[in-house]
Design a protein around this motif. Structure first.
Motif, mmCIF file in Angstrom:
data_model
loop_
_atom_site.group_PDB
_atom_site.id
_atom_site.type_symbol
_atom_site.label_atom_id
_atom_site.label_comp_id
_atom_site.label_asym_id
_atom_site.label_seq_id
_atom_site.Cartn_x
_atom_site.Cartn_y
_atom_site.Cartn_z
ATOM 1 N N MET A 585 63.627 34.757 2.817
ATOM 2 C CA MET A 585 62.871 33.552 3.112
ATOM 3 C C MET A 585 62.230 33.700 4.481
ATOM 4 O O MET A 585 62.915 33.941 5.469
ATOM 5 N N GLY A 586 60.901 33.597 4.535
ATOM 6 C CA GLY A 586 60.241 33.624 5.837
ATOM 7 C C GLY A 586 58.959 34.432 5.839
ATOM 8 O O GLY A 586 58.361 34.708 4.786
ATOM 9 N N CYS A 587 58.537 34.824 7.027
ATOM 10 C CA CYS A 587 57.297 35.582 7.197
ATOM 11 C C CYS A 587 57.392 36.927 6.475
ATOM 12 O O CYS A 587 58.411 37.616 6.562
ATOM 13 N N ALA A 588 56.322 37.322 5.791
ATOM 14 C CA ALA A 588 56.291 38.618 5.115
ATOM 15 C C ALA A 588 56.145 39.727 6.143
ATOM 16 O O ALA A 588 55.175 39.758 6.910
ATOM 17 N N PRO A 589 57.099 40.647 6.212
ATOM 18 C CA PRO A 589 57.010 41.722 7.210
ATOM 19 C C PRO A 589 55.900 42.711 6.882
ATOM 20 O O PRO A 589 55.633 42.993 5.708
ATOM 21 N N ASP A 590 55.258 43.223 7.918
ATOM 22 C CA ASP A 590 54.229 44.253 7.765
ATOM 23 C C ASP A 590 54.917 45.611 7.907
ATOM 24 O O ASP A 590 55.081 46.132 9.015
ATOM 25 N N PHE A 591 55.332 46.183 6.775
ATOM 26 C CA PHE A 591 56.113 47.415 6.824
ATOM 27 C C PHE A 591 55.299 48.579 7.379
ATOM 28 O O PHE A 591 55.833 49.425 8.106
ATOM 29 N N ASP A 592 54.012 48.651 7.057
ATOM 30 C CA ASP A 592 53.180 49.741 7.577
ATOM 31 C C ASP A 592 53.153 49.726 9.101
ATOM 32 O O ASP A 592 53.237 50.784 9.752
ATOM 33 N N ALA A 593 53.052 48.522 9.687
ATOM 34 C CA ALA A 593 53.049 48.416 11.150
ATOM 35 C C ALA A 593 54.419 48.765 11.722
ATOM 36 O O ALA A 593 54.523 49.401 12.783
ATOM 37 N N ILE A 594 55.483 48.364 11.032
ATOM 38 C CA ILE A 594 56.836 48.708 11.477
ATOM 39 C C ILE A 594 57.030 50.224 11.441
ATOM 40 O O ILE A 594 57.536 50.833 12.394
ATOM 41 N N ALA A 595 56.601 50.845 10.334
ATOM 42 C CA ALA A 595 56.759 52.294 10.189
ATOM 43 C C ALA A 595 55.940 53.048 11.225
ATOM 44 O O ALA A 595 56.371 54.084 11.757
ATOM 45 N N SER A 596 54.743 52.543 11.527
ATOM 46 C CA SER A 596 53.900 53.195 12.532
ATOM 47 C C SER A 596 54.548 53.138 13.913
ATOM 48 O O SER A 596 54.597 54.143 14.636
ATOM 49 N N ALA A 597 55.078 51.965 14.275
ATOM 50 C CA ALA A 597 55.760 51.844 15.573
ATOM 51 C C ALA A 597 57.025 52.686 15.600
ATOM 52 O O ALA A 597 57.399 53.236 16.645
ATOM 53 N N TYR A 598 57.660 52.808 14.462
ATOM 54 C CA TYR A 598 58.899 53.582 14.368
ATOM 55 C C TYR A 598 58.657 55.057 14.689
ATOM 56 O O TYR A 598 59.530 55.734 15.244
ATOM 57 N N GLN A 599 57.479 55.548 14.378
ATOM 58 C CA GLN A 599 57.167 56.949 14.683
ATOM 59 C C GLN A 599 57.195 57.222 16.184
ATOM 60 O O GLN A 599 57.454 58.343 16.620
ATOM 61 N N GLN A 600 56.943 56.185 16.965
ATOM 62 C CA GLN A 600 56.926 56.332 18.420
ATOM 63 C C GLN A 600 58.248 55.926 19.075
ATOM 64 O O GLN A 600 58.483 56.230 20.240
ATOM 65 N N HIS A 601 59.103 55.238 18.332
ATOM 66 C CA HIS A 601 60.330 54.679 18.929
ATOM 67 C C HIS A 601 61.503 54.917 17.982
ATOM 68 O O HIS A 601 61.869 54.057 17.197
ATOM 69 N N GLN A 602 62.103 56.091 18.072
ATOM 70 C CA GLN A 602 63.171 56.465 17.154
ATOM 71 C C GLN A 602 64.447 56.866 17.893
ATOM 72 O O GLN A 602 64.399 57.628 18.858
ATOM 73 N N HIS A 603 65.575 56.334 17.415
ATOM 74 C CA HIS A 603 66.914 56.860 17.700
ATOM 75 C C HIS A 603 67.267 57.016 19.182
ATOM 76 O O HIS A 603 67.964 57.935 19.556
ATOM 77 N N THR A 604 66.785 56.143 20.047
ATOM 78 C CA THR A 604 67.148 56.210 21.460
ATOM 79 C C THR A 604 67.478 54.805 21.956
ATOM 80 O O THR A 604 67.148 53.806 21.322
ATOM 81 N N LYS A 605 68.103 54.759 23.138
ATOM 82 C CA LYS A 605 68.380 53.457 23.739
ATOM 83 C C LYS A 605 67.077 52.742 24.082
ATOM 84 O O LYS A 605 66.983 51.516 24.007
ATOM 85 N N GLU A 606 66.081 53.521 24.457
ATOM 86 C CA GLU A 606 64.784 52.924 24.770
ATOM 87 C C GLU A 606 64.150 52.304 23.522
ATOM 88 O O GLU A 606 63.464 51.289 23.607
ATOM 89 N N SER A 607 64.388 52.921 22.375
ATOM 90 C CA SER A 607 63.817 52.363 21.147
ATOM 91 C C SER A 607 64.472 51.027 20.815
ATOM 92 O O SER A 607 63.808 50.098 20.335
ATOM 93 N N ILE A 608 65.773 50.908 21.086
ATOM 94 C CA ILE A 608 66.451 49.629 20.863
ATOM 95 C C ILE A 608 65.813 48.553 21.739
ATOM 96 O O ILE A 608 65.538 47.433 21.279
ATOM 97 N N LYS A 609 65.548 48.899 22.991
ATOM 98 C CA LYS A 609 64.909 47.959 23.911
ATOM 99 C C LYS A 609 63.530 47.560 23.397
ATOM 100 O O LYS A 609 63.137 46.385 23.492
ATOM 101 N N TYR A 610 62.792 48.532 22.850
ATOM 102 C CA TYR A 610 61.452 48.235 22.330
ATOM 103 C C TYR A 610 61.527 47.202 21.210
ATOM 104 O O TYR A 610 60.767 46.218 21.204
ATOM 105 N N TRP A 611 62.437 47.401 20.242
ATOM 106 C CA TRP A 611 62.504 46.499 19.096
ATOM 107 C C TRP A 611 63.041 45.127 19.486
ATOM 108 O O TRP A 611 62.729 44.132 18.826
ATOM 109 N N ARG A 612 63.805 45.066 20.561
ATOM 110 C CA ARG A 612 64.303 43.770 21.016
ATOM 111 C C ARG A 612 63.248 42.994 21.808
ATOM 112 O O ARG A 612 63.254 41.758 21.812
ATOM 113 N N SER A 613 62.367 43.697 22.465
ATOM 114 C CA SER A 613 61.427 43.031 23.373
ATOM 115 C C SER A 613 60.031 42.855 22.789
ATOM 116 O O SER A 613 59.177 42.235 23.433
#
Length: 678
Positions: A585-613
């Motif tokens: 229930m809620g806003c439809a996620p844009d998976f393509d945009a999530i996947a694109s950002a994921y290519q730049q922010h993977q598996h690090t503490k900095e990536s966690i900060k990115y997804w939180r902020s």
């Protein structure tokens, strides 16, 4: 500042014999009159009440609000925070002059002992009551601010104990966070605070600091001097307070970037899907006067997964009683209210709240049920442990197992509920319906949504729509924008069994390896099969035999020989299921945009900060309502009501944990927030 008596004309039009009720009405009418002077342009007046005691005045306020919405066509929303016990809530229900379905809902809530938010809707949505049970400060902290400032709280009424009056600042700032800028704070004249050396008590100081004008209500007065202004913040204090309020709202919003809760855009909304989800949403939005266009691929509503003759309605409990269990209990009570209200409005909905009896079908399932019933002090009205003899008495037939009994549960016709909700929505709102109209594609262009459709072999396009809600069940992932949603379709064949022999004595819904309903129109329903990603929806003799086997292996009693599947009567549907069993229930996620950002922010503490902020990407104006699974009658109407409130920028009838659990992007965000791979 000296106390300033404020004379307000009473709007009281009824004069009950009870003198206390007359005095309460006079004072509360003065409160509402004062409120109306600061909400001239608001679509509804939103009142917040914090009380640890309750009392006759609260029953009077509920009755008065209902009278005003029904006789004067006003609109109110009441946010009521209380830790009142079941007896007090039951007394409030008994003394409130509310319609039968609402009174029953209040009694159900009182007996259930379930904390959190419970929504009551009255008078076709013109009066909404959110009952927040538990410690007021905890409930307030867990609530999201209204996206539309006009739908924030317009006035607060604080009726609480001395301890809070002497240390009120944390509570007052939470009230401020949820308020519109001009909202005053009222207390009753008997609410006393110890004055400091400066002559101003802690409550007055906290109110002024948070930007509230502090007023006092006198319930005992015999004239119209019911409201006294006790203190007014200075202009400088008010400016500082508004900055602090904005900072509090921003702080919470920034902590929830992973859970987008955007309101809808101004304009018409399109809903795709003719089942319980779509119909419930249409009703919730129509109660708010919204313009809708409704698309259904079938010739009538309730032809897909919502087309079964009977569906069980009961909660999904877990031993730990986390957000999932909590949500299903709230949804369970809300669905009962919706059904009873629609019947009260004149709609024919076959149903029977005859109770549901759940037993294990093997050692593992039996152990889980025992763990569930022992893990929490469930209220008697919610779940009862029963032995085999008690189970037999409740069911009317031999069960031979101990289990859990849900007294408020039962069965309802999903198709009839769907049709009733849509009929009521059409009666209330500006709604256009298109049946036998299959949506083949959706596209977003210059701030609006357009739908490509096929009807009777002809193609057409509809739009523009400000908002689009996908509530189309097994077709939810048909579009490019939603094809990646982590949700699966499961085929379910429900068998129809003639009522005969000992089976005619069945009095309650049975749930074990499958479910079995009491007879309706001389037929019982049993099933259902559970086949992932089906390639066809044709009748299956194999699944018919499996349904029979489920009943016979679950109960091993003589009456199971009366279960007759030889007529090959059954119905097949597909329910959409998520891995965590919660709806989407809620806003439809844009998976393509999530996947694109994921290519730049993977598996690090900095990536966690990115997804939180950073806000999680979504499609503007596109929303999802689906994944109701096999308990859609329990979870669907409340999910629709929450989404309607979100679309309209209102205060939401759910806490942060539940909203996060329902969000369509949760499967991905849970991983990304832990620095894990998608």
């Amino acid at each position: 500042m000296p106390n300033i008596p404020l004379r307000v004309n009473s709007l009281t039009t009824e004069h009950p014999d009870n003198a206390q009720i007359i005095d309460d009405k006079r004072t509360l009418n003065s409160f509402l009159s004062h409120l109306s002077t600061i909400t001239l342009d608001a679509p509804q007046q939103v009142i917040g009440v914090v009380t640890t005691k309750g009392g006759q005045w609260l029953s009077t306020l509920l009755s008065l609000l209902y009278f005003k919405v029904t006789s004067q066509n006003k609109r109110y929303q009441l946010q009521l925070y209380t830790k009142a016990d079941a007896q007090t809530l039951a007394q409030i229900a008994a003394n409130s002059q509310l319609p039968g379905a609402t009174n029953q809902h209040l009694k159900d809530i009182a007996s259930a002992h379930i904390s959190g938010c419970h929504r009551l809707t009255l008078a076709d949505g013109k009066l909404i009551i959110d009952l927040h049970l538990g410690t007021a400060l905890e409930q307030l902290k867990a609530q999201i601010s209204a996206k539309d400032p006009d739908k924030a709280v317009h006035a607060w009424l604080l009726d609480t104990d001395e301890a809070i009056c002497q240390a009120p600042e944390p509570l007052i700032w939470q009230l401020a966070r949820l308020s519109c800028p001009s909202a005053p704070l009222f207390t009753f004249s008997e609410t006393r605070e110890k004055e400091s050396d400066s002559g101003i008590g802690p409550l007055s100081q906290a109110a002024n600091k948070a930007g509230f004008q502090l007023c006092e209500l006198n319930l005992a007065t015999k004239d119209d001097q019911c409201v006294t202004i006790k203190s007014v913040p200075s202009n400088q204090a008010l400016d500082i307070a508004q900055q602090e309020r904005r900072a509090l709202r921003r702080q919470l919003s920034d902590s929830l970037h992973y859970n987008p809760l955007h309101a809808g855009c101004e304009g018409e909304t399109a809903i795709i899907g003719g089942g319980v989800a779509g119909a419930s949403l249409a009703l919730s939005l129509s109660e708010r006067g919204k313009s809708l266009t409704f698309f259904c691929m079938d010739e009538a509503p309730g032809q897909q997964a919502s087309g079964n003759k009977q569906g069980a309605i009961y909660p999904l409990l877990t031993p730990e009683h986390g957000s999932l269990s909590h949500y299903f209990l709230q949804g369970y009570l809300f669905s009962r209210q919706r059904i009873l209200q629609l019947i009260e409005a004149g709609h024919d909905i076959p149903h029977d709240f005859c109770g549901v009896l759940q037993t294990g079908h093997d050692q593992r399932s039996q152990q889980r049920l025992e763990k569930i019933i022992r893990a929490q002090p469930w209220a008697e009205s919610i779940a009862q442990a029963v032995d085999a003899e008690k189970a037999k008495s409740l069911a009317g037939i031999a069960i031979n197992h101990q289990g859990i009994y849900y007294p408020l549960g039962g069965w309802v016709s999903p198709q009839a509920l769907t049709r009733a909700a849509l009929a009521q929505a059409e009666k209330l709102g500006k709604q256009t319906c298109h049946y036998q109209c299959k949506v083949t594609d959706i596209r977003y262009d210059q701030g609006h949504w357009y739908l490509s459709t096929e009807h009777a072999g002809k193609q057409a396009e509809y739009g523009p729509f400000a908002n689009l809600v996908l509530a189309n069940g097994r077709h939810l992932t048909d579009f490019s924008q939603t094809t990646q949603l982590p949700i699966s379709g499961f085929r379910g064949q429900v068998s129809h069994i003639p009522s005969r022999g000992e089976l005619t004595a069945l009095k309650t819904v049975l749930c074990s390896h499958g479910y079995l309903t009491p007879a309706h129109d001389k037929l019982h329903c049993t099933g259902a099969s559970y086949v992932k990603d089906p390639d066809n929806l044709a009748y299956s003799p194999t699944e018919q035999l499996e349904n029979l086997d489920k009943i016979r292996t679950s109960y091993k009693a003589n009456w199971t020989q009366d279960v007759d599947i030889s007529g090959h009567s059954a119905r097949v549907g597909v329910r959409m299921v998520t891995r965590d069993h919660a709806p989407m229930m809620g806003c439809a996620p844009d998976f393509d945009a999530i996947a694109s950002a994921y290519q730049q922010h993977q598996h690090t503490k900095e990536s966690i900060k990115y997804w939180r902020s950073n806000p999680a990407p979504v499609y503007q104006g596109l929303f999802v309502l689906g994944g109701l699974g096999s308990r859609g009658l329990t979870s669907g109407p409340l999910a629709a009501e929450i989404l309607a409130a979100q679309l309209c920028g209102e205060l939401l009838p759910a806490n942060i944990d539940i909203l996060t659990m329902l969000n369509p992007n949760r499967m991905w965000m849970r991983k990304l927030l832990k620095g894990k791979a998608l």
